[in-house]
Design a protein around this motif. Structure first.
Motif, PDB file in Angstrom:
ATOM      1  N   GLY A 408       1.290  -1.079  -0.153  1.00 24.61           N
ATOM      2  CA  GLY A 408      -0.202   0.049  -0.084  1.00 24.61           C
ATOM      3  C   GLY A 408       1.011   1.709  -0.488  1.00 24.61           C
ATOM      4  N   GLU A 409       0.791   2.357   0.191  1.00 29.38           N
ATOM      5  CA  GLU A 409       0.603   3.684   0.523  1.00 29.38           C
ATOM      6  C   GLU A 409       1.924   3.649   1.831  1.00 29.38           C
ATOM      7  OE1 GLU A 409       1.278   6.078  -1.500  1.00 29.38           O
ATOM      8  OE2 GLU A 409       0.159   4.730  -3.222  1.00 29.38           O
ATOM      9  N   PRO A 410       3.169   4.291   2.141  1.00 27.84           N
ATOM     10  CA  PRO A 410       3.408   4.360   3.254  1.00 27.84           C
ATOM     11  C   PRO A 410       2.900   5.292   4.142  1.00 27.84           C
ATOM     12  CG  PRO A 410       5.264   5.087   2.322  1.00 27.84           C
ATOM     13  CD  PRO A 410       3.676   5.056   1.170  1.00 27.84           C
ATOM     14  N   GLY A 411       2.511   5.268   5.944  1.00 30.19           N
ATOM     15  CA  GLY A 411       2.340   6.167   6.432  1.00 30.19           C
ATOM     16  C   GLY A 411       3.265   7.378   7.050  1.00 30.19           C
ATOM     17  N   PHE A 412       3.100   8.029   7.606  1.00 29.09           N
ATOM     18  CA  PHE A 412       3.589   8.984   8.169  1.00 29.09           C
ATOM     19  C   PHE A 412       3.239   9.565   9.909  1.00 29.09           C
ATOM     20  CE2 PHE A 412       3.389  10.631   4.246  1.00 29.09           C
ATOM     21  CZ  PHE A 412       4.514  10.439   3.373  1.00 29.09           C
ATOM     22  N   GLU A 413       3.142   8.483  10.638  1.00 32.16           N
ATOM     23  CA  GLU A 413       3.621   8.439  12.093  1.00 32.16           C
ATOM     24  C   GLU A 413       4.490   8.855  12.524  1.00 32.16           C
ATOM     25  OE1 GLU A 413       2.062   4.787  13.535  1.00 32.16           O
ATOM     26  OE2 GLU A 413       0.028   5.264  13.364  1.00 32.16           O
ATOM     27  N   GLY A 414       4.414   9.448  13.299  1.00 32.62           N
ATOM     28  CA  GLY A 414       5.837  10.086  14.035  1.00 32.62           C
ATOM     29  C   GLY A 414       5.522  10.672  15.194  1.00 32.62           C
ATOM     30  N   ALA A 415       6.960  11.024  16.141  1.00 32.72           N
ATOM     31  CA  ALA A 415       7.217  11.733  17.195  1.00 32.72           C
ATOM     32  C   ALA A 415       7.144  13.703  16.648  1.00 32.72           C
ATOM     33  CB  ALA A 415       7.585  11.597  18.141  1.00 32.72           C
ATOM     34  N   THR A 416       7.357  13.929  15.473  1.00 35.72           N
ATOM     35  CA  THR A 416       7.048  15.313  15.414  1.00 35.72           C
ATOM     36  C   THR A 416       5.860  16.287  15.304  1.00 35.72           C
ATOM     37  OG1 THR A 416       5.684  14.813  12.729  1.00 35.72           O
ATOM     38  CG2 THR A 416       7.997  14.617  12.553  1.00 35.72           C
ATOM     39  N   ASP A 417       4.515  15.839  15.786  1.00 35.30           N
ATOM     40  CA  ASP A 417       3.983  16.413  16.725  1.00 35.30           C
ATOM     41  C   ASP A 417       4.231  17.516  17.755  1.00 35.30           C
ATOM     42  OD1 ASP A 417       3.464  14.131  17.655  1.00 35.30           O
ATOM     43  OD2 ASP A 417       1.917  14.891  18.741  1.00 35.30           O
ATOM     44  N   PHE A 418       5.633  17.111  18.626  1.00 34.90           N
ATOM     45  CA  PHE A 418       5.704  16.880  19.241  1.00 34.90           C
ATOM     46  C   PHE A 418       7.092  18.501  19.876  1.00 34.90           C
ATOM     47  CE2 PHE A 418       6.288  13.045  20.499  1.00 34.90           C
ATOM     48  CZ  PHE A 418       7.792  13.046  20.651  1.00 34.90           C
TER      49      PHE A 418
END
Length: 823
Positions: A408-418
């Motif tokens: 599928g398509e890669p996602g963009f979960e990460g710790a960047t929101d903080f």
């Protein structure tokens, strides 16, 4: 340009005090122990007797919440590694889940004199933690790798039970490109102190102006005093430097006045005559004892380990330690240990780091985050350089496979929101916590932040050639690469406020793109990931830039780029140890790129590296079947079991001048000289049972070592190797390695068995690890299959007494051993 090994006062200090060095008679007190993880007060481990449950539990922070059905656990604890793997989960996490978890613990805190302070110190919680005491919110810390603390004093009920509750939110489970773990996976402490005490992580001692012949050195000492009373405090501060045997070799003292409810800083300087330098071969450590008194009353004391050494970096001659030119032979390491997940005991780290050093490694890059304090302590003691690293992502997440691999398509979960809200504090706290470790020689503010088009882009990508798999061409809808320089300058400034004695660095993945920005210019030394072909051209184009390999493959060519160029001071292999996460298609648990496997055993490619890096004679012999046109010099296992007459290739890794091969006492072909092209020697021969021996010869033809392989029969027994026959009651761990052998004791690598571990006595099994990347069964139960005939059992003490262990398998004689658990 040489990077100076000087000390500059932290800009945050509010007051400098005049300090005078005093001559004191030497006195032996015996070595001290550093028992204050926050550099003040007295610390008590509160790892035992917690309650845990998975899932959201509204109201679980309240003292009267009903937790009687929760699981009883001890810390450190990683819940993810204990759960089933699934192909429906993210390959980046090793197909292991995240989730939300709650922890609760009752703590009785006896009362002491009025005004005492109580802190709670967490070495690491992954991630997005929220901490409560008696129902009151102490704070939140989203970063899962940094250590943090809270002043719990206002909410403590002295002489009563206090309820500590911690919520951990790792529901964004694919927030990293490797396995992170979930939960309170490092140690936790209750810290008690006088209301006037040393401020957290404030004591900082650095050596500078080190005489080239080690005749003298200047020590600069920084400390801050925190006055939480309503009265001004006039205090005496005494710093005593102790040699390794406990003898006081220097002292300095002064007075300081701290206003009520304020924190004030102090500096001191002392000359150390004939310092014993910390080095890779002689990692000598001093201890600084800092005492704060008011009149005759001692208010606080802490002990800080330190080492005296000089670092220098030059764009033409590379790196020197104590004035000696040194090539960094480094490896990148993650923070997990297979079945143990992220909750890794000290004995496991010690064994791993000792093994890495034994095969010639002299440095580790902590990729890509701060690690547990014990890792730095061990590197100090063993003589390993450390690159301490803060971030793998900045303001934008990187692409990750959220379900399976390449699906599928890669996602963009990460710790960047903080990142924007917390990055300055997270980085500052990393440096403040770790800056007394002599092993640390550089601070890294980021890894592959400039990965081309993931996310940053620049017009140069329309014409540049970059040795990384990437989305091709300039992407104007992606973030502008010029942001890299802006953020790098801010982060570098954060580091330099806390420490100017070490360089700031980062690992660049797209240096061609970053060269078009201010990013490299914000750094003191510049790491290149997998970009050896740019070393020479960038050295010429940027003559003041200090360049090194911050992440490299295992090829001999990549090492020659370091060895043959004085201006490249070293490399960091990807990786030193196999790790969970960044897995390929199911079934898989992680990456097998390490020199060591998940149990900490040296793999063939580790022996290949030993032949390149070690200063002692090295001879290793391995084989593989049916030679092909493609040579695989790093993958030959030490096996001499094939079909009669089968074509076999014998492969030797060595640093000797030449090697002679013998089969059952008869010479095979001619002696072969060291091969500079691929670093390995090989012979093709038909298999014949018996003994195959490689003999290492020096330039004069004298034997300097040998390696022998023996044909093995069917496995009938276990060979046990135990680390720590005696372990501490409070969470002590022993590692027990099992190897299948035949009736003559020859290791059998070609036949595996399911092994059952039975325990009698006060201990529990943490897990069985065999390091088979494609075995996705439960590693935490009492049965596990060997791999290459081997596995390791991790046994943890629960109470004082004797522990009997029995290992059994079909057609294999039972093996037993006893551990003693001491108080």
């Amino acid at each position: 340009m040489k990077y100076p090994t000087r000390f500059l006062l932290c800009l945050s200090l509010a007051l400098c005090m005049q300090a005078t060095a005093q001559a004191v008679p030497a006195r032996a007190t015996g070595p001290l122990q550093t028992d204050a993880p926050l550099s003040f007060g007295t610390a008590e481990s509160i790892n035992r007797d917690w309650l845990f449950t998975l899932g959201e539990k509204p109201g679980a922070q309240e003292p009267k919440f009903d937790d009687h059905e929760w699981q009883q656990i001890d810390l450190p604890h990683d819940w993810s590694v204990k759960l089933p793997l699934s192909p429906e989960l993210a390959s980046c996490t090793g197909y292991l889940p995240g989730g939300i978890g709650w922890y609760r613990k009752k703590i009785s805190i006896p009362s002491r004199p009025d005004g005492e302070k109580v802190y709670l110190y967490f070495e690491g919680v992954y991630n997005r933690s929220t901490v409560y005491l008696n129902g009151h919110l102490l704070g939140q810390r989203p970063n899962g790798y940094v250590s943090f603390y809270y002043d719990a004093t206002p909410y403590v009920k002295f002489d009563q039970d206090n309820v500590l509750a911690v919520r951990v939110d790792h529901s964004r489970s694919a927030d990293s490109r490797w396995y992170t773990g979930s939960g309170i996976y490092r140690d936790v402490y209750l810290v008690r102190a006088n209301a006037v005490h040393l401020a957290p992580w404030s004591v900082f001692v650095q050596a500078h102006e080190i005489d080239a012949s080690a005749k003298s050195a200047q020590l600069s000492i920084v400390a801050q005093i925190q006055n939480d009373t309503k009265q001004e405090a006039t205090l005496d501060i005494v710093h005593e430097l102790l040699a390794a045997d406990g003898t006081v070799v220097a002292t300095v003292s002064a007075k300081i006045t701290v206003p009520a409810a304020e924190t004030r800083g102090s500096t001191a300087a002392v000359k150390l005559n004939a310092p014993h330098l910390w080095s890779l071969d002689d990692p000598y450590l001093y201890q600084l004892r800092t005492t704060v008194s008011q009149g005759d009353q001692q208010l606080d004391q802490t002990v800080t380990r330190t080492g005296v050494r000089a670092l220098a970096f030059d764009p033409n001659t590379g790196f020197s330690l104590n004035g000696i030119a040194t090539k960094v032979k480094g490896v990148c390491i993650h923070h997990d240990a297979g079945v143990l997940g992220a909750a890794v005991p000290a004995i496991v780290w010690k064994k791993r780091l000792q093994t890495l050093k034994s095969i010639g490694c002299n440095a580790v890059r902590l990729s890509h985050n701060p690690q547990a304090p014990i890792v730095y302590d061990l590197c100090d003691e063993l003589g390993l350089l450390v690159m301490d690293e803060a971030f793998d992502e900045w303001e934008f997440p990187k692409r990750k496979w959220l379900r399976g691999w390449n699906v599928g398509e890669p996602g963009f979960e990460g710790a960047t929101d903080f990142f924007e809200a917390w990055s300055d504090r997270d980085l500052t706290d990393m440096v403040r916590r770790d800056r007394n470790h002599p092993s640390i020689f550089a601070w890294s503010i980021g890894n592959e932040i400039d990965y081309p088009n993931d996310p940053y882009s620049h017009p140069v990508l329309d014409r540049a050639r970059i040795n990384q798999p990437m989305l091709p061409g300039y992407k104007p809808d992606h973030p502008d690469a010029k942001r890299l320089g802006v953020i790098a300058k801010r982060l570098a400034a954060d580091v330099r406020k806390m420490d100017t004695s070490r360089p700031v660095t980062a690992a660049l993945a797209g240096v061609v793109m970053s060269n078009e920005t201010e990013y490299p210019g914000a750094l003191d030394i510049v790491g290149y990931n997998y970009t050896e072909d740019r070393y020479a051209m960038d050295h010429e184009k940027y003559p003041k830039r200090v360049i090194y390999g911050s992440e490299n493959g295992h090829s001999l060519k990549a090492w020659r780029a370091v060895q043959d160029n004085a201006f490249i001071f070293g490399q960091f292999l990807w990786t030193g140890i196999d790790y969970l996460g960044e897995a390929r298609p199911w079934p898989a648990r992680g990456s097998t790129s390490g020199l060591l496997d998940l149990t900490g055993a040296v793999k063939p490619q580790g022996r290949f590296r030993e032949a390149l890096w070690s200063n002692k004679p090295v001879i290793y012999l391995g084989t593989d079947a049916a030679p092909t046109h493609e040579r695989r010099p790093m993958g030959a296992w030490p096996i001499w079991n094939y079909a009669a007459g089968e074509a076999v290739r014998a492969v030797c890794y060595t640093n000797a001048a030449s090697v002679r091969l013998m089969l059952n006492g008869k010479r095979v072909g001619e002696d072969k000289s060291y091969d500079k092209e691929d670093g390995a020697l090989d012979w093709e021969l038909p298999f014949e049972p018996g003994e195959l021996t490689a003999i290492a010869l020096d330039a004069q033809g004298n034997e300097i070592g040998r390696a022998t392989l023996r044909s093995a029969a069917a496995p009938v027994a276990f060979q046990l190797t135990t680390e720590e026959h005696e372990i501490a009651r409070d969470g002590g761990v022993s590692m027990i390695a099992l190897q299948l052998t035949d009736q003559h004791g020859v290791p059998v690598l070609t036949a595996d068995r399911d092994v059952t571990c039975a325990i009698t006595g006060p201990a529990r099994l943490l897990g069985l690890e065999a390091s088979n990347n494609r075995d996705v069964s439960d590693y935490t139960d009492s049965v596990q299959s060997t791999y290459h005939g081997r596995l390791v059992a991790y046994i943890q003490a629960t109470a004082v007494g004797d522990v009997q262990l029995r290992f059994s398998a079909k057609d294999i004689a039972d093996a037993t051993t006893t551990l003693k658990v001491r108080d």
